[in-house]
Scaffold this active site. Structure first.
Site, PDB file in Angstrom:
ATOM      1  N   ARG A 209     -60.821 -57.673-105.382  1.00 47.17           N
ATOM      2  CA  ARG A 209     -59.690 -59.267-105.319  1.00 47.17           C
ATOM      3  C   ARG A 209     -60.599 -59.454-107.057  1.00 47.17           C
ATOM      4  O   ARG A 209     -59.296 -59.853-107.940  1.00 47.17           O
ATOM      5  CB  ARG A 209     -59.608 -59.871-104.572  1.00 47.17           C
ATOM      6  N   PHE A 225     -47.879 -53.233-102.407  1.00 44.42           N
ATOM      7  CA  PHE A 225     -48.017 -53.518-100.641  1.00 44.42           C
ATOM      8  C   PHE A 225     -48.737 -54.731-100.661  1.00 44.42           C
ATOM      9  O   PHE A 225     -50.117 -55.153-100.113  1.00 44.42           O
ATOM     10  CB  PHE A 225     -48.628 -52.112-100.335  1.00 44.42           C
ATOM     11  N   ALA A 277     -41.483 -49.716-101.282  1.00 44.84           N
ATOM     12  CA  ALA A 277     -42.218 -49.915-101.865  1.00 44.84           C
ATOM     13  C   ALA A 277     -41.957 -48.150-103.004  1.00 44.84           C
ATOM     14  O   ALA A 277     -41.483 -48.062-103.656  1.00 44.84           O
ATOM     15  CB  ALA A 277     -43.549 -49.298-101.574  1.00 44.84           C
ATOM     16  N   ASP A 297     -52.259 -50.465-103.134  1.00 43.97           N
ATOM     17  CA  ASP A 297     -52.837 -50.381-101.528  1.00 43.97           C
ATOM     18  C   ASP A 297     -52.025 -50.533-100.436  1.00 43.97           C
ATOM     19  O   ASP A 297     -51.894 -51.540 -99.677  1.00 43.97           O
ATOM     20  CB  ASP A 297     -52.920 -51.867-101.662  1.00 43.97           C
ATOM     21  N   CYS A 337     -57.244 -47.068 -97.267  1.00 46.64           N
ATOM     22  CA  CYS A 337     -57.896 -47.161 -96.318  1.00 46.64           C
ATOM     23  C   CYS A 337     -57.932 -46.042 -94.779  1.00 46.64           C
ATOM     24  O   CYS A 337     -58.571 -46.726 -93.491  1.00 46.64           O
ATOM     25  CB  CYS A 337     -57.018 -48.951 -95.941  1.00 46.64           C
TER      26      CYS A 337
HETATM   27  N1  SAH Z   1     -53.077 -55.569-100.444  1.00 45.85           N
HETATM   28  C1  SAH Z   1     -52.956 -55.954 -99.176  1.00 45.85           C
HETATM   29  C2  SAH Z   1     -52.469 -55.619 -98.184  1.00 45.85           C
HETATM   30  C3  SAH Z   1     -51.674 -54.456 -97.521  1.00 45.85           C
HETATM   31  S1  SAH Z   1     -52.082 -53.695 -96.076  1.00 45.85           S
HETATM   32  C4  SAH Z   1     -53.505 -57.403 -99.198  1.00 45.85           C
HETATM   33  O1  SAH Z   1     -54.747 -57.456-100.148  1.00 45.85           O
HETATM   34  O2  SAH Z   1     -53.800 -58.690 -98.542  1.00 45.85           O
HETATM   35  C5  SAH Z   1     -50.094 -52.783 -97.023  1.00 45.85           C
HETATM   36  C6  SAH Z   1     -48.651 -53.909 -96.626  1.00 45.85           C
HETATM   37  O3  SAH Z   1     -47.902 -52.426 -97.052  1.00 45.85           O
HETATM   38  C7  SAH Z   1     -48.633 -54.538 -95.722  1.00 45.85           C
HETATM   39  O4  SAH Z   1     -48.553 -55.697 -95.944  1.00 45.85           O
HETATM   40  C8  SAH Z   1     -47.003 -53.564 -95.104  1.00 45.85           C
HETATM   41  O5  SAH Z   1     -46.495 -54.634 -94.559  1.00 45.85           O
HETATM   42  C9  SAH Z   1     -46.338 -52.587 -95.857  1.00 45.85           C
HETATM   43  N2  SAH Z   1     -46.030 -51.671 -96.353  1.00 45.85           N
HETATM   44  C10 SAH Z   1     -46.237 -51.575 -95.716  1.00 45.85           C
HETATM   45  N3  SAH Z   1     -45.196 -49.540 -95.323  1.00 45.85           N
HETATM   46  C11 SAH Z   1     -44.666 -50.093 -96.716  1.00 45.85           C
HETATM   47  C12 SAH Z   1     -43.415 -50.111 -97.760  1.00 45.85           C
HETATM   48  N4  SAH Z   1     -43.107 -48.641 -97.246  1.00 45.85           N
HETATM   49  N5  SAH Z   1     -43.330 -50.238 -98.347  1.00 45.85           N
HETATM   50  C13 SAH Z   1     -43.483 -51.633 -98.302  1.00 45.85           C
HETATM   51  N6  SAH Z   1     -44.517 -52.225 -97.959  1.00 45.85           N
HETATM   52  C14 SAH Z   1     -45.071 -51.025 -97.449  1.00 45.85           C
END
Ligand code: SAH
Length: 393
Positions: A209, A225, A277, A297, A337
């Protein structure tokens, strides 16, 4: 104590202090052992190898507590391990009240995750051994961490592999409010410790970040994400000219808005897109939208060797879409991850995506998890988060 006899020649990893005994390495169990019981692990020749927690329902049959034959597994053992874990976090750059206190195997406490959010320690007990010693661990945490309360979030799916059911709720002391506010230094965040992902927040991305903030000035940012907006808030604080959050979860996006308000970055134009996404990135590509900085992410795409190939395709797809959306001179922060995805393989997948997109890219940095999420030298699997910072022409 029951004895777990290791199959002939299968003790090598234990001699290298790797803490897992897989079911295939067990020749026999002598005596009676129930889930979570402490057992002695010995070689086929009768050599003592370690003392650990028995997990008959799991493919990881034993997780080693100690490689020191003189060390009993009792209340004092958990106090020592927790004190050592807490001390290991006292490093510059790790905020005192927004940090991972215990990172499972890395801290000699397999199956235990503890994150500190302000005055609350939020725990995940993910294996039969830590489940058995929950009371000892909660007592010691309450005493050593100085927290007002210890809260349990043992609702991760992996518990099923251990024959454990989901459990959540207060364990000791005060109950946390619905949203706990944490201070990360440059930013503050609201954390939903009761129903957020995992323990509520992605502390492992803290350093990344900061890096995003460093590079965000004047850039149009896509935070893909987004969860509760961590990278987007960092970008806005770093001077981004606009931030688009893309996230499938409505409650997460709701909190992302609150986090923007909390950090007083509402003057930075922001969009909060609740969408899949993959679908939305394709629409953006078709509409020829561009961004100057993209963060990708995604959630863990691979949780077993069998799903790794499919995961690679997922990472490739999403990186290919991002590669196409970057304006000239644009930056991509891309992460995985999935512990099973090795950094070199991830780099190859990302490189293939840029190749397919017909964009030349420079890898500026390799990224990883923050140092309060360490990996034991003997347990490299603990290094699960990897990322790349790339620049396109
Ligand atoms: N970048 C964030 C953590 C991401 S965790 C941080 O730093 O806090 C991954 C995220 O992707 C989750 O919030 C989940 O809800 C979202 N996610 C999972 N599949 C997804 C999709 N197909 N499209 C959009 N978001 C998605």
């Amino acid at each position: 104590m029951a004895e777990i006899v290791i199959a002939k020649g299968r003790e090598k990893s234990l001699l290298r202090r790797h803490p897992w005994v897989f079911s295939g390495a067990v020749a026999k169990v002598e005596g009676r052992a129930r889930p979570g019981d402490t057992v002695e692990v010995v070689s086929a020749q009768g050599r003592w190898l370690g003392r650990g927690a028995f997990s008959p329902d799991s493919n990881i049959r034993v997780r080693i507590w100690t490689f020191d034959q003189k060390e009993p597994i009792d209340t004092a053992f958990f106090r020592r391990r927790l004190a050592r874990a807490l001390a290991a976090r006292d490093l510059p750059g790790i905020p005192p009240t927004a940090r991972r206190l215990v990172a499972a195997e890395a801290d000699g406490l397999p199956g235990l995750i503890v994150d500190r959010y302000a005055d609350f320690a939020v725990c995940q007990f993910l294996a039969a051994g830590v489940e058995r010693f929950k009371a000892e661990i909660a007592d010691a945490l309450m005493e050593l961490s100085g927290c007002a309360g210890v809260y349990e979030r043992s609702d991760a799916e992996v518990r099923a592999k251990e024959g454990l059911t989901p459990l959540t709720g207060p364990l000791r002391g005060a109950e946390p409010p619905d949203l706990v506010e944490i201070d990360e230094g440059p930013a503050r965040f609201l954390v939903d410790v009761r129903s957020g992902h995992k323990t509520g927040f992605y502390l492992d991305q803290r350093d990344n970040r900061r890096l995003v903030a460093t590079h965000a000035s004047g850039r149009r940012v896509l935070n893909c994400f987004a969860y509760t907006g961590g990278f987007g808030v960092a970008a806005a604080l770093g001077g981004a000219s606009g931030v688009t959050h893309l996230e499938a979860s409505a409650p997460a996006l709701e909190l992302a808005r609150k986090n923007a308000a909390l950090n007083q970055v509402e003057h930075v134009p922001a969009a909060y897109l609740e969408a899949d996404a993959f679908a939305r990135l394709r629409e953006m590509r078709d509409a020829k939208e561009t961004f100057d900085l993209i963060v990708l992410d995604p959630p863990k795409f691979a949780d077993s060797k069998a799903t790794l190939e499919r995961a690679c395709r997922g990472y490739k797809d999403v990186n290919l879409l991002a590669a196409r959306l970057l304006a000239p001179g644009g930056l991509l922060f891309t992460f995985s991850c999935s512990g099973l995805m090795e950094p070199d393989l991830f780099q190859k997948v990302v490189a293939d995506a840029f190749l397919d997109a017909g964009r030349d890219a420079l890898i500026l940095s390799r990224l990883s998890q923050a140092p309060d999420h360490p990996a034991a030298a003997a347990f490299p699997e603990g290094r699960y988060l990897k990322g790349l910072l790339l620049r396109v022409d």
